[in-house]
Design a protein around this motif. Structure first.
Motif, mmCIF file in Angstrom:
data_model
loop_
_atom_site.group_PDB
_atom_site.id
_atom_site.type_symbol
_atom_site.label_atom_id
_atom_site.label_comp_id
_atom_site.label_asym_id
_atom_site.label_seq_id
_atom_site.Cartn_x
_atom_site.Cartn_y
_atom_site.Cartn_z
ATOM 1 N N LYS A 1 0.849 -1.183 0.000
ATOM 2 C CA LYS A 1 0.000 0.000 0.000
ATOM 3 C C LYS A 1 0.887 1.236 0.000
ATOM 4 O O LYS A 1 1.881 1.294 0.708
ATOM 5 N N VAL A 2 0.501 2.204 -0.797
ATOM 6 C CA VAL A 2 1.247 3.454 -0.848
ATOM 7 C C VAL A 2 0.518 4.458 0.034
ATOM 8 O O VAL A 2 -0.631 4.807 -0.227
ATOM 9 N N ARG A 3 1.199 4.877 1.074
ATOM 10 C CA ARG A 3 0.597 5.852 1.991
ATOM 11 C C ARG A 3 1.076 7.242 1.663
ATOM 12 O O ARG A 3 2.263 7.471 1.484
ATOM 13 N N ARG A 4 0.125 8.161 1.600
ATOM 14 C CA ARG A 4 0.495 9.551 1.406
ATOM 15 C C ARG A 4 0.903 10.129 2.751
ATOM 16 O O ARG A 4 0.246 9.872 3.761
ATOM 17 N N PRO A 5 1.960 10.913 2.773
ATOM 18 C CA PRO A 5 2.302 11.562 4.035
ATOM 19 C C PRO A 5 1.244 12.613 4.369
ATOM 20 O O PRO A 5 0.856 13.400 3.507
ATOM 21 N N THR A 6 0.753 12.577 5.586
ATOM 22 C CA THR A 6 -0.290 13.526 5.979
ATOM 23 C C THR A 6 0.258 14.492 7.022
ATOM 24 O O THR A 6 1.135 14.150 7.803
ATOM 25 N N LYS A 7 -0.288 15.685 7.012
ATOM 26 C CA LYS A 7 0.110 16.690 7.997
ATOM 27 C C LYS A 7 -0.711 16.456 9.262
ATOM 28 O O LYS A 7 -1.890 16.101 9.178
#
Length: 137
Positions: free
Chosen positions: A103-109
């Motif tokens: 799974k590709v996780r987007r970096p979140t703020k």
């Protein structure tokens, strides 16, 4: 029926499980060898989805032949049933490892509330450390 996921399963008739008895087995290992199992599964002629078949055929594992046949040998247990279960478990693990995608996780703020909570916790720790060792009246 070997269930791989909610919508993918392998029917029992596609799995060929044979009991193998080595010639000339004797001594302590006679029970162990007599209960050995070979599980044979033909990938190309199975009812698996095409994606599963492609991933299994591209797998560089010695258990998968060029013709698309998976052979798993199990003889670690003394009983035939446990060896069958072990072979089925190893086949399931092999198939699931082949089709697993990362799974590709987007970096979140961090949210404002998370930042505030972190800051409050940090300052609370600082106050506790500052009061350590001091006598209060």
């Amino acid at each position: 029926m070997l269930k791989l996921s909610n919508n993918v399963a392998i029917p029992d008739w596609e799995l060929q499980i044979t009991q193998i008895r080595a010639q000339g087995a004797g001594g302590q290992n006679v029970n162990k060898v007599a209960s050995a199992v070979h599980l044979r599964f033909d990938v190309l002629h199975s009812s698996l989805p095409p994606f599963y078949k492609e991933r299994l055929m591209a797998l560089s594992d010695q258990r998968v032949s060029k013709e698309g046949v998976i052979i798993i040998k199990a003889q670690t247990f003394r009983t035939l049933e446990k060896n069958k279960d072990d072979a089925l478990r190893r086949l399931k693990a092999l198939i699931l490892d082949a089709v697993k995608t990362e799974k590709v996780r987007r970096p979140t703020k961090p949210s404002k509330s998370a930042k505030k909570k972190r800051l409050d916790k940090k300052t609370q720790k600082g106050r506790t450390k500052a009061l350590r060792g001091k006598v209060q009246l």
